[in-house]
Motif scaffolding. Structure first.
Motif, PDB file in Angstrom:
ATOM      1  N   VAL A  72       0.885  -1.161   0.000  1.00  0.00           N
ATOM      2  CA  VAL A  72       0.000   0.000   0.000  1.00  0.00           C
ATOM      3  C   VAL A  72       0.923   1.211   0.000  1.00  0.00           C
ATOM      4  O   VAL A  72       1.551   1.531   1.018  1.00  0.00           O
ATOM      5  N   PRO A 125       7.233   3.736   6.978  1.00  0.00           N
ATOM      6  CA  PRO A 125       6.053   4.373   6.394  1.00  0.00           C
ATOM      7  C   PRO A 125       5.007   4.581   7.491  1.00  0.00           C
ATOM      8  O   PRO A 125       5.082   3.932   8.541  1.00  0.00           O
ATOM      9  N   ARG A 126       4.048   5.430   7.231  1.00  0.00           N
ATOM     10  CA  ARG A 126       2.963   5.586   8.203  1.00  0.00           C
ATOM     11  C   ARG A 126       2.291   4.243   8.443  1.00  0.00           C
ATOM     12  O   ARG A 126       2.265   3.382   7.556  1.00  0.00           O
ATOM     13  N   GLY A 127       1.711   4.098   9.631  1.00  0.00           N
ATOM     14  CA  GLY A 127       1.057   2.843   9.984  1.00  0.00           C
ATOM     15  C   GLY A 127       0.115   2.368   8.890  1.00  0.00           C
ATOM     16  O   GLY A 127      -0.664   3.160   8.355  1.00  0.00           O
ATOM     17  N   GLY A 128       0.179   1.072   8.536  1.00  0.00           N
ATOM     18  CA  GLY A 128      -0.714   0.511   7.528  1.00  0.00           C
ATOM     19  C   GLY A 128      -0.188   0.602   6.108  1.00  0.00           C
ATOM     20  O   GLY A 128      -0.621  -0.139   5.240  1.00  0.00           O
ATOM     21  N   PHE A 129       0.768   1.514   5.855  1.00  0.00           N
ATOM     22  CA  PHE A 129       1.313   1.654   4.503  1.00  0.00           C
ATOM     23  C   PHE A 129       2.563   0.803   4.328  1.00  0.00           C
ATOM     24  O   PHE A 129       3.080   0.237   5.289  1.00  0.00           O
ATOM     25  N   GLY A 130       3.018   0.735   3.083  1.00  0.00           N
ATOM     26  CA  GLY A 130       4.250   0.001   2.802  1.00  0.00           C
ATOM     27  C   GLY A 130       3.977  -1.445   2.427  1.00  0.00           C
ATOM     28  O   GLY A 130       2.886  -1.799   1.983  1.00  0.00           O
ATOM     29  N   VAL A 131       4.979  -2.303   2.620  1.00  0.00           N
ATOM     30  CA  VAL A 131       4.841  -3.695   2.227  1.00  0.00           C
ATOM     31  C   VAL A 131       3.939  -4.427   3.220  1.00  0.00           C
ATOM     32  O   VAL A 131       3.917  -4.101   4.416  1.00  0.00           O
ATOM     33  N   GLU A 166      -1.997  -0.603  12.333  1.00  0.00           N
ATOM     34  CA  GLU A 166      -1.788   0.558  11.464  1.00  0.00           C
ATOM     35  C   GLU A 166      -1.379   1.785  12.263  1.00  0.00           C
ATOM     36  O   GLU A 166      -1.777   2.912  11.954  1.00  0.00           O
ATOM     37  N   THR A 175       2.040   3.477  13.977  1.00  0.00           N
ATOM     38  CA  THR A 175       3.478   3.467  14.228  1.00  0.00           C
ATOM     39  C   THR A 175       3.785   4.372  15.410  1.00  0.00           C
ATOM     40  O   THR A 175       3.414   5.544  15.422  1.00  0.00           O
ATOM     41  N   ASP A 195       1.819   8.042  15.091  1.00  0.00           N
ATOM     42  CA  ASP A 195       1.555   8.820  13.881  1.00  0.00           C
ATOM     43  C   ASP A 195       0.060   9.062  13.684  1.00  0.00           C
ATOM     44  O   ASP A 195      -0.343   9.540  12.636  1.00  0.00           O
TER      45      ASP A 195
END
Ligand code: FAD
Ligand code: SF4
Lengths: 99, 435
Positions: free
Chosen positions: A20, A88-94, B128, B130, B148
């Motif tokens: 994402v 990355p911000r929480g939930g994003f990335g691989v 979700e 960080t 975040d």
């Protein structure tokens, strides 16, 4: 090695993965430079997602979309200031399906 | 986000974080756990062998519903050169026991299950999310975290840092150093899918039995490292890892190494025809005992890979992570029950309890191993495997050379490659480090 290794494209490997992407908010940046340091240059082959590439002017650039957040580039280049590294911000990335 | 204060905040829902959160939640503590992935496991990578004993100590009946792939009945060690391997193999039907000792697992599935247990025990999990910064009081005691997500800091009496090998939170707060390139390995791994029967047949397995192969040699191209191949129910995990410091010097590409390993004539038939469904990369702490950072301070403890609690010699990490998480949880629960504050003096209980466990004892036993393997990587990972397989080939090839001459030639090759003194010193140093 005697076994012939065809030119593997890491892009084809990354294509299997789920990401994402946080558009417009890259989590890793390369500090502007004229010549890359030894470690920064090494990332062009050591990054397992081949995010780092040399441009025509001889500088190292990053496109972090395929990044697997392993941290290798951070370990090699954060202390020297060559790169700025964040998750990355929480939930994003691989997002590994198997891991 | 929330006004309420927690007894404890656990950063990360990996092996260490889940063990800690489960231990404390099931003792009635008010636990908040933060995980940056979309779901627990979505950021985590492992081989993966999971050790039953350490999980049993947390959850005795885990076998009832944990997503386990195969229990291991066979282990092979391969020393490889470019075209061959010489190996050691151990297989025992004793491992077909009612409570098997080692299983293969798939982390994304296993972590989801473990996390469900943690929530059933009463912990609150926020995915979700960080954690971006530790919050301290004027005296420097950690009293919570910022994330975040929009909103205020979240407060707790103590924070358990279970953020994994590349944990930013603890390093940015100056609680420990960022790992050095020579104390972490970069591993890449692929998941190859094949029908269950095909895996059974290729590895000589039946009904949930599993086999693992660990390999060293010229496959790591003069770098200190290992490759592995683990059987899951309907897939094979295959990967290779070497020290980051050595990657930086050789400028080898990790995926290139993996591709070469997959194409090695000893490996290729095992994965032939498989469908690859994922490619992953992750660091592994390799510094051992000497790289362990401070484990506790005012208002915080650190567990698992974040504390370099990983036994690279035996390829064990998840069990040290689970055990350090459990022990941290037990220590914190004890301190709370005695109504004592979560300050450094009291949290030292975690360290003294950990020192009584196999975690620190094992790491101390091998304290000189990382340095030895890494300064001598060429001999251990290239020269010896090559010489061994050449010697083996010479013995197996039946020709007119007398056996005694073959024996002499093999010995001479070893001495030529490394000098008699070098061989003796490697052997002595290996023995000392292993002691
Ligand atoms: C290729 C490979 C093979 C391995 N094989 C084995 C094996 O066969 N057997 C074995 O026992 N061990 C093995 N290991 C080691 C094992 O994976 C680790 O030791 C173990 O996962 C460590 O657990 P942990 O909980 O400390 O860290 P992790 O499992 O890495 O968990 C850390 C968690 O914290 C989260 N996180 C990090 N920062 C933040 C933040 N700021 N905010 C919120 N969440 C955050 C992450 O998303 C992650 O979920 C292997 C490792 C690799 C890479
Ligand atoms: S974190 Fe790993 S995958 Fe991502 S850019 Fe750095 S080296 Fe490449």
């Amino acid at each position: 090695m005697t076994t012939a290794v065809t030119n593997i494209r890491v892009e084809d490997k990354l294509y299997q993965n789920r990401y994402v992407v946080d558009s417009g908010r890259p989590h890793i940046r390369v500090r502007p430079h004229e010549w890359p340091s030894v470690n920064l240059y090494a990332l062009t082959s050591v990054c397992p997602a081949k995010c780092y590439e040399l441009n025509d002017q001889g500088q190292v650039e990053i496109i972090a979309d395929g990044c697997m957040e392993c941290g290798t580039c951070r370990i090699l280049c954060e202390a020297s200031g060559d790169i700025e590294w964040n998750y990355p911000r929480g939930g994003f990335g691989v997002l590994f399906k198997f891991g | 986000m929330t006004e309420e204060k927690f007894d404890v905040i656990v950063i990360g829902a990996g092996m260490a974080g889940n063990a800690a959160a489960y231990t404390m939640a099931s003792r009635g503590m008010k636990v908040l756990q933060l995980e940056r992935g979309e779901y627990p496991g979505s950021k985590n990578v492992q081989g993966a062998i999971m050790y039953a004993d350490m999980l049993e100590k947390i959850m005795p009946d885990f076998r009832d519903d944990a997503p386990l792939e195969r229990h291991l009945v066979e282990q092979r060690f391969w020393m490889m050169d470019d075209t061959s391997h010489i190996g050691m193999q151990y297989r025992s039907d004793d491992f077909n026991e009612s409570r098997p000792n080692r299983y293969t697992v798939i982390r994304a599935q296993f972590d989801k299950w473990f996390s469900r247990k943690v929530r059933e025990a009463g912990a609150t999990l926020l995915c979700e999310t960080t954690a971006t910064e530790l919050v301290r009081d004027p005296k420097g005691k950690v009293i919570g975290v910022r994330t975040d997500r929009a909103g205020e800091a979240i407060l707790a009496d103590v924070v358990v840092l279970a953020e994994g090998v590349n944990g930013l939170l603890g390093t940015r707060a100056g609680l420990r150093d960022t790992p050095k390139p020579e104390t972490v390995a970069l591993a890449v791994k692929e998941m190859h899918f094949l029908p269950e029967e095909v895996i059974d047949q290729r590895f000589g397995l039946k009904a949930n039995e599993g086999c693992v192969i660990e390999a060293a040699g010229t496959i790591t191209r003069n770098m200190a490292g290992l490759a592995f191949l683990y059987t899951n129910k309907e897939s094979i995990s295959i990967g290779i890892g070497c020290l980051v410091s050595e990657f930086a010097v050789t400028m080898e590409s990790p995926y290139d190494l993996l591709e070469r390993f997959k194409n090695h004539p000893s490996v290729k038939p095992l994965i032939a025809g498989s469908e690859v469904k994922e490619y992953a990369a992750h660091l592994i702490p390799e510094g051992g005992y000497k790289a362990i950072p401070p484990l506790f301070g005012h208002g915080w403890v650190v567990v698992g890979d974040a504390a370099q609690l990983n036994n690279a010699v035996h390829r064990e990490g998840s069990n040290l992570a689970m055990t350090s998480g459990r022990i941290a949880g037990e220590a914190i629960a004890q301190i709370k029950n005695r109504k004592k504050p979560m300050i450094k003096e009291n949290l030292s209980l975690y360290k003294s309890m950990l020192e009584q466990s196999f975690v620190i004892k094992d790491l101390r036993k091998y304290k000189d191993m990382p340095a030895l393997l890494h300064t001598n990587s060429r001999n251990f990972f290239t020269t010896y495997p090559k010489l061994l397989s050449q010697a083996a080939q010479s013995f197996m090839r039946v020709d007119s050379t007398p056996k005694l001459d073959k024996e002499r030639a093999a010995t001479a090759a070893f001495i030529k490659a490394r000098s008699r003194l070098g061989l003796v010193s490697d052997a002595v140093r290996l023995a000392l480090a292993w002691r």
